[in-house]
Design a protein around this motif. Structure first.
Motif, PDB file in Angstrom:
ATOM      1  N   ARG A  23      25.984  -2.589 -24.976  1.00 30.87           N
ATOM      2  CA  ARG A  23      26.849  -2.738 -26.164  1.00 30.87           C
ATOM      3  C   ARG A  23      26.075  -2.614 -27.468  1.00 30.87           C
ATOM      4  NH1 ARG A  23      29.521  -7.852 -24.967  1.00 30.87           N
ATOM      5  NH2 ARG A  23      29.936  -7.515 -22.786  1.00 30.87           N
ATOM      6  N   LYS A  24      24.742  -2.772 -27.370  1.00 37.39           N
ATOM      7  CA  LYS A  24      23.923  -2.691 -28.582  1.00 37.39           C
ATOM      8  C   LYS A  24      23.836  -1.264 -29.148  1.00 37.39           C
ATOM      9  CE  LYS A  24      19.819  -4.832 -29.112  1.00 37.39           C
ATOM     10  NZ  LYS A  24      18.498  -5.328 -28.643  1.00 37.39           N
ATOM     11  N   ILE A  25      24.089  -0.271 -28.294  1.00 34.70           N
ATOM     12  CA  ILE A  25      23.904   1.121 -28.734  1.00 34.70           C
ATOM     13  C   ILE A  25      25.173   1.641 -29.422  1.00 34.70           C
ATOM     14  CG2 ILE A  25      23.423   3.491 -27.979  1.00 34.70           C
ATOM     15  CD1 ILE A  25      21.687   2.352 -25.771  1.00 34.70           C
ATOM     16  N   LEU A 297      18.751   3.344 -10.484  1.00 32.45           N
ATOM     17  CA  LEU A 297      19.442   2.841 -11.684  1.00 32.45           C
ATOM     18  C   LEU A 297      20.928   2.527 -11.445  1.00 32.45           C
ATOM     19  CD1 LEU A 297      17.700   4.864 -14.539  1.00 32.45           C
ATOM     20  CD2 LEU A 297      17.397   2.461 -13.914  1.00 32.45           C
ATOM     21  N   PRO A 298      21.665   3.330 -10.644  1.00 37.23           N
ATOM     22  CA  PRO A 298      23.068   2.951 -10.426  1.00 37.23           C
ATOM     23  C   PRO A 298      23.226   1.609  -9.720  1.00 37.23           C
ATOM     24  CG  PRO A 298      22.722   5.250  -9.831  1.00 37.23           C
ATOM     25  CD  PRO A 298      21.356   4.651 -10.069  1.00 37.23           C
ATOM     26  N   ARG A 299      22.163   1.115  -9.076  1.00 34.70           N
ATOM     27  CA  ARG A 299      22.249  -0.177  -8.373  1.00 34.70           C
ATOM     28  C   ARG A 299      21.753  -1.341  -9.237  1.00 34.70           C
ATOM     29  NH1 ARG A 299      18.965  -0.416  -3.640  1.00 34.70           N
ATOM     30  NH2 ARG A 299      20.229  -2.247  -3.183  1.00 34.70           N
ATOM     31  N   MET A 300      21.253  -1.040 -10.434  1.00 32.34           N
ATOM     32  CA  MET A 300      20.693  -2.108 -11.276  1.00 32.34           C
ATOM     33  C   MET A 300      21.795  -2.810 -12.068  1.00 32.34           C
ATOM     34  SD  MET A 300      17.413  -1.778 -13.731  1.00 32.34           S
ATOM     35  CE  MET A 300      17.787  -2.180 -15.394  1.00 32.34           C
ATOM     36  N   LYS A 301      21.764  -4.143 -12.062  1.00 36.36           N
ATOM     37  CA  LYS A 301      22.815  -4.893 -12.770  1.00 36.36           C
ATOM     38  C   LYS A 301      22.444  -5.204 -14.224  1.00 36.36           C
ATOM     39  CE  LYS A 301      24.355  -7.606  -8.780  1.00 36.36           C
ATOM     40  NZ  LYS A 301      24.545  -8.999  -8.370  1.00 36.36           N
ATOM     41  N   ASN A 302      21.132  -5.194 -14.528  1.00 40.29           N
ATOM     42  CA  ASN A 302      20.706  -5.585 -15.885  1.00 40.29           C
ATOM     43  C   ASN A 302      21.137  -4.560 -16.923  1.00 40.29           C
ATOM     44  OD1 ASN A 302      18.649  -6.376 -13.772  1.00 40.29           O
ATOM     45  ND2 ASN A 302      18.039  -7.702 -15.457  1.00 40.29           N
ATOM     46  N   ASP A 303      21.134  -5.012 -18.170  1.00 43.35           N
ATOM     47  CA  ASP A 303      21.305  -4.105 -19.306  1.00 43.35           C
ATOM     48  C   ASP A 303      19.998  -3.312 -19.437  1.00 43.35           C
ATOM     49  OD1 ASP A 303      21.028  -3.137 -22.011  1.00 43.35           O
ATOM     50  OD2 ASP A 303      22.724  -4.397 -22.561  1.00 43.35           O
ATOM     51  N   LEU A 304      20.062  -1.997 -19.204  1.00 45.77           N
ATOM     52  CA  LEU A 304      18.841  -1.175 -19.167  1.00 45.77           C
ATOM     53  C   LEU A 304      18.085  -1.210 -20.499  1.00 45.77           C
ATOM     54  CD1 LEU A 304      17.001   0.866 -17.703  1.00 45.77           C
ATOM     55  CD2 LEU A 304      18.632   2.668 -18.332  1.00 45.77           C
ATOM     56  N   LEU A 305      18.828  -1.160 -21.597  1.00 43.82           N
ATOM     57  CA  LEU A 305      18.173  -1.170 -22.912  1.00 43.82           C
ATOM     58  C   LEU A 305      17.383  -2.473 -23.110  1.00 43.82           C
ATOM     59  CD1 LEU A 305      17.752   0.216 -25.692  1.00 43.82           C
ATOM     60  CD2 LEU A 305      19.681  -1.137 -26.519  1.00 43.82           C
ATOM     61  N   GLU A 306      17.991  -3.580 -22.699  1.00 47.16           N
ATOM     62  CA  GLU A 306      17.338  -4.887 -22.856  1.00 47.16           C
ATOM     63  C   GLU A 306      16.005  -4.918 -22.086  1.00 47.16           C
ATOM     64  OE1 GLU A 306      20.328  -8.098 -22.725  1.00 47.16           O
ATOM     65  OE2 GLU A 306      18.888  -9.035 -21.373  1.00 47.16           O
ATOM     66  N   VAL A 307      16.002  -4.374 -20.870  1.00 46.11           N
ATOM     67  CA  VAL A 307      14.773  -4.370 -20.063  1.00 46.11           C
ATOM     68  C   VAL A 307      13.735  -3.445 -20.705  1.00 46.11           C
ATOM     69  CG1 VAL A 307      13.790  -3.962 -17.780  1.00 46.11           C
ATOM     70  CG2 VAL A 307      16.136  -4.788 -17.967  1.00 46.11           C
ATOM     71  N   MET A 308      14.188  -2.284 -21.183  1.00 43.79           N
ATOM     72  CA  MET A 308      13.243  -1.348 -21.808  1.00 43.79           C
ATOM     73  C   MET A 308      12.620  -1.962 -23.062  1.00 43.79           C
ATOM     74  SD  MET A 308      15.174   2.309 -21.418  1.00 43.79           S
ATOM     75  CE  MET A 308      14.839   3.326 -19.993  1.00 43.79           C
ATOM     76  N   GLU A 309      13.448  -2.591 -23.867  1.00 42.31           N
ATOM     77  CA  GLU A 309      12.913  -3.210 -25.096  1.00 42.31           C
ATOM     78  C   GLU A 309      11.923  -4.326 -24.768  1.00 42.31           C
ATOM     79  OE1 GLU A 309      16.832  -3.865 -27.282  1.00 42.31           O
ATOM     80  OE2 GLU A 309      15.497  -3.220 -28.884  1.00 42.31           O
ATOM     81  N   ALA A 310      12.190  -5.040 -23.669  1.00 45.32           N
ATOM     82  CA  ALA A 310      11.265  -6.113 -23.261  1.00 45.32           C
ATOM     83  C   ALA A 310       9.904  -5.523 -22.877  1.00 45.32           C
ATOM     84  CB  ALA A 310      11.866  -6.902 -22.102  1.00 45.32           C
ATOM     85  N   CYS A 311       9.908  -4.320 -22.307  1.00 48.19           N
ATOM     86  CA  CYS A 311       8.634  -3.654 -21.981  1.00 48.19           C
ATOM     87  C   CYS A 311       7.882  -3.327 -23.270  1.00 48.19           C
ATOM     88  CB  CYS A 311       8.878  -2.357 -21.209  1.00 48.19           C
ATOM     89  SG  CYS A 311       9.512  -2.605 -19.554  1.00 48.19           S
ATOM     90  N   THR A 312       8.606  -2.809 -24.242  1.00 45.49           N
ATOM     91  CA  THR A 312       7.987  -2.421 -25.518  1.00 45.49           C
ATOM     92  C   THR A 312       7.467  -3.657 -26.266  1.00 45.49           C
ATOM     93  OG1 THR A 312       9.573  -0.614 -25.641  1.00 45.49           O
ATOM     94  CG2 THR A 312       8.414  -1.147 -27.674  1.00 45.49           C
TER      95      THR A 312
END
Ligand code: GLY
Length: 423
Positions: A23-25, A297-312
């Motif tokens: 929803r952030k995008i 990725l189709p099996r992942m429940k997390n918000d992908l953007l949130e996980v990516m930002e956490a990596c950064t």
């Protein structure tokens, strides 16, 4: 948030599909994208190695976050360029992307930090390599040091093949400058498993496992390809294997990169071989696998953007990954003749059959718009993924869905995930 995704294949379509749920995008762009990605993102005709143009575009559009997905721009330092421009990005910097960019680097790293892998030697000239092969045990594996579209690995069953391989890689330069150096590696046997992980420099989070089918033909025959299909999870990746890999392979790799001053942020893809002596690393990639991303990725429940930002941002320790308790199978629909010679520009029909079907995905690997129609634009054209309660069900659904789309010269393997049914 305005997000720019770099790349234009099935992996990037899977990433854009995942990001589209965040929803952030507020606006998503993809360079160059493809006809499938266009459903979620505005596609911009800039190539993945056109760094200056990509940075200028991101500045002009006031992009907040960039996801760099393919290996070549990562190894070339695109993340560093965005960072210099003050734009946050997902993916390793150049000094960390070397984990995939140089096989010699990754083998030396594993040796130095006792990470299980096959015995190997590195060569800078063909005559030393040929001399070594005289006494080496066969079969043997030859790897071009640099990036070679996933095709720079030769498995040679005898000395004659190995000598011809040295000529191909180091003298004929079949893989270009990637073959200036070469790694010669002991041949390992066992089950192959792909494990993708998110990394923030110090913390690592492990995604669900997958397996790729790399050969073009049924029964693992024919030429090596970028991947003809995948399934997830791998039933051979047991809890015991997972525990071993977390302790002896995953965290030690992240720690090793940090100790070397090459802090890794992004996705590390561990290509593993489950040998009789335990799991060993076949290869590292510094990105999501393709087509692995199309089942993981189709099996992942997390918000992908949130996980990516956490990596950064270095906050991955705050994230727990969650995956659906099911299975997925992806069957790649290629153009007959791939990976050697194939036609492009053939009309694709039936794509609407995938609309509003939660368990089915049609990821575009090589497609484009022409005169208002969607046409083939690569060797691998589509990745048809289906989810099911079991691998067997997912497999049956994926193959059923391959019939929903048509284009001339459509080619696929018929045994993706089949060995699993029989295991
Ligand atoms: N499927 C293997 C790779 O992405 O390199």
């Amino acid at each position: 948030m305005k997000v720019l995704v770099i790349g234009g294949g099935g992996r990037e379509h899977a990433i854009c599909t995942g990001l589209s749920k965040s929803r952030k995008i507020t606006k998503m762009y993809c360079a160059p994208g493809n006809a499938g990605i266009a459903e979620f993102a505005e596609c911009v005709p800039i190539g993945v190695m056109e760094f200056d143009k990509l940075v200028a575009f991101a500045r002009e559009k006031e992009i907040d976050y960039v996801v760099v997905a393919p290996d070549d721009p990562l190894a070339g330092g695109l993340v560093d360029e965005f960072e210099k421009a003050g734009i946050r990005s997902f993916g390793p910097r150049k000094n960390a992307a070397i984990l995939e960019g140089s096989k010699a680097f990754s083998k030396d790293l594993m040796k130095k930090y006792n990470i299980p892998t096959a015995e190997y030697e590195t060569f800078d000239n063909p005559s030393d390599a040929l001399e070594y092969l005289e006494k080496a045990k066969m079969p043997i594996v030859l790897k071009a040091d640099g990036l070679a579209l996933g095709k720079g690995v030769l498995i040679c069953k005898d000395k004659e093949e190995a000598k011809a391989g040295v000529k191909e890689i180091m003298e004929d330069k079949k893989f270009g400058s990637a073959g200036n150096r070469m790694v010669v590696e002991q041949f390992m046997t066992g089950r192959e498993v792909s494990v993708l992980t998110f990394v923030d420099g110090k913390t690592i989070r492990v995604m669900t496992s997958a397996q790729d089918h790399k050969r073009a033909g049924d029964g693992d025959t024919g030429l090596n390809t970028g991947g003809m299909g995948t399934f997830s999870p791998s039933p051979f990746y047991t809890e015991e294997v997972d525990k071993f890999c977390r302790e002896k392979i995953y965290q030690p790799t992240v720690d090793a990169m940090r100790a070397e001053g090459r802090e890794f942020r992004g996705v590390i893809f561990f290509g593993l071989m489950l040998t009789e002596d335990g799991p060993k690393v076949l290869e590292y990639n510094a990105r999501f696998g393709d087509p692995e991303a199309q089942v993981v990725l189709p099996r992942m429940k997390n918000d992908l953007l949130e996980v990516m930002e956490a990596c950064t941002d270095g906050t991955l320790d705050k994230i727990e990954l969650q995956f659906e308790d099911n299975a997925a199978v992806c069957v790649v629909l290629a153009s007959e003749g791939y990976p050697v010679k194939y036609e492009k520009g053939l009309e694709i029909t039936g794509l609407d059959n995938f609309k509003d079907k939660d368990d089915y995905f049609c990821f575009h690997a090589g497609s484009a718009f022409r005169d208002g129609k969607v046409v083939t634009n690569g060797g691998r054209v589509l990745g048809v993924t289906a989810k099911g309660a079991t691998l067997k069900e997912a497999r049956a659904k994926a193959y059923e869905a391959t019939e929903w789309v048509s284009f001339d010269n459509k080619y696929m393997r018929h045994d993706i995930g089949k060995a699993i049914d029989e295991a």
